[in-house]
Scaffold this motif. Structure first.
Motif, PDB file in Angstrom:
ATOM      1  N   CYS A   1       0.827  -1.210   0.000  1.00 48.54           N
ATOM      2  CA  CYS A   1       0.000   0.000   0.000  1.00 48.54           C
ATOM      3  C   CYS A   1       0.862   1.262   0.000  1.00 48.54           C
ATOM      4  O   CYS A   1       0.409   2.319  -0.422  1.00 48.54           O
ATOM      5  CB  CYS A   1      -0.974  -0.005   1.159  1.00 48.54           C
ATOM      6  SG  CYS A   1      -0.200   0.068   2.772  1.00 48.54           S
TER       7      CYS A   1
ATOM      8  N   GLU B   1       1.187   2.873  -3.575  1.00 48.70           N
ATOM      9  CA  GLU B   1      -0.027   3.190  -4.338  1.00 48.70           C
ATOM     10  C   GLU B   1       0.017   4.594  -4.934  1.00 48.70           C
ATOM     11  O   GLU B   1      -0.346   4.789  -6.093  1.00 48.70           O
ATOM     12  CB  GLU B   1      -1.255   3.027  -3.445  1.00 48.70           C
ATOM     13  CG  GLU B   1      -2.553   3.174  -4.199  1.00 48.70           C
ATOM     14  CD  GLU B   1      -3.757   2.854  -3.336  1.00 48.70           C
ATOM     15  OE1 GLU B   1      -4.864   3.177  -3.786  1.00 48.70           O
ATOM     16  OE2 GLU B   1      -3.601   2.300  -2.232  1.00 48.70           O
TER      17      GLU B   1
ATOM     18  N   GLN C   1      -3.439   0.357  -6.619  1.00 49.39           N
ATOM     19  CA  GLN C   1      -3.009  -0.602  -5.595  1.00 49.39           C
ATOM     20  C   GLN C   1      -2.466  -1.845  -6.300  1.00 49.39           C
ATOM     21  O   GLN C   1      -3.186  -2.487  -7.052  1.00 49.39           O
ATOM     22  CB  GLN C   1      -4.184  -0.982  -4.690  1.00 49.39           C
ATOM     23  CG  GLN C   1      -3.846  -2.026  -3.647  1.00 49.39           C
ATOM     24  CD  GLN C   1      -2.792  -1.578  -2.639  1.00 49.39           C
ATOM     25  OE1 GLN C   1      -2.781  -0.443  -2.200  1.00 49.39           O
ATOM     26  NE2 GLN C   1      -1.896  -2.473  -2.281  1.00 49.39           N
TER      27      GLN C   1
END
Length: 114
Positions: free
Chosen positions: A68, A71, A77
């Motif tokens: 994450c 991202e 993601q």
């Protein structure tokens, strides 16, 4: 009458943001490696290049959690399947495995193929 317009646009990378991506992943993976080393009672070498190849097992579930953190750089993601089942033996092992997979995902999102 003066009309103000909002000219802010989302910045887009011209190419795959490899350097930014690797820097974030390296930092996150080194934190994982340091925690693993501490839990197992040994210290990582002080030199970053040597520490990156030090044999420190990293669980795949822990590595999936750090995905994450990239991202914002990628604009999406990454898939959990980016991470090798069974984990990695070092920070460099993880980077060598994940970077090409992240690039392939990025290219697909851009409508390109490698």
């Amino acid at each position: 009458m003066v009309v103000a317009t909002d000219t802010k646009e989302k910045s887009k990378f011209v190419g795959f943001p490899a350097q930014a991506l690797e820097a974030i992943l390296r930092e996150e993976l080194m934190a994982v490696a340091e925690a693993e080393a501490d839990m197992n009672g040994f210290a990582l070498p002080k030199e970053p290049g040597v520490a990156a190849v030090a044999p420190v097992p990293m669980d795949s579930l822990v590595v999936v959690e750090i995905l994450c953190s990239v991202e914002d750089v990628l604009g999406f993601q990454p898939k959990d399947a980016t991470v090798r089942t069974g984990g990695y033996t070092s920070v460099q092992d993880a980077l060598d495995h994940m970077m090409p997979r992240l690039e392939n995902q990025w290219l697909k999102k851009q409508g390109e193929s490698k």
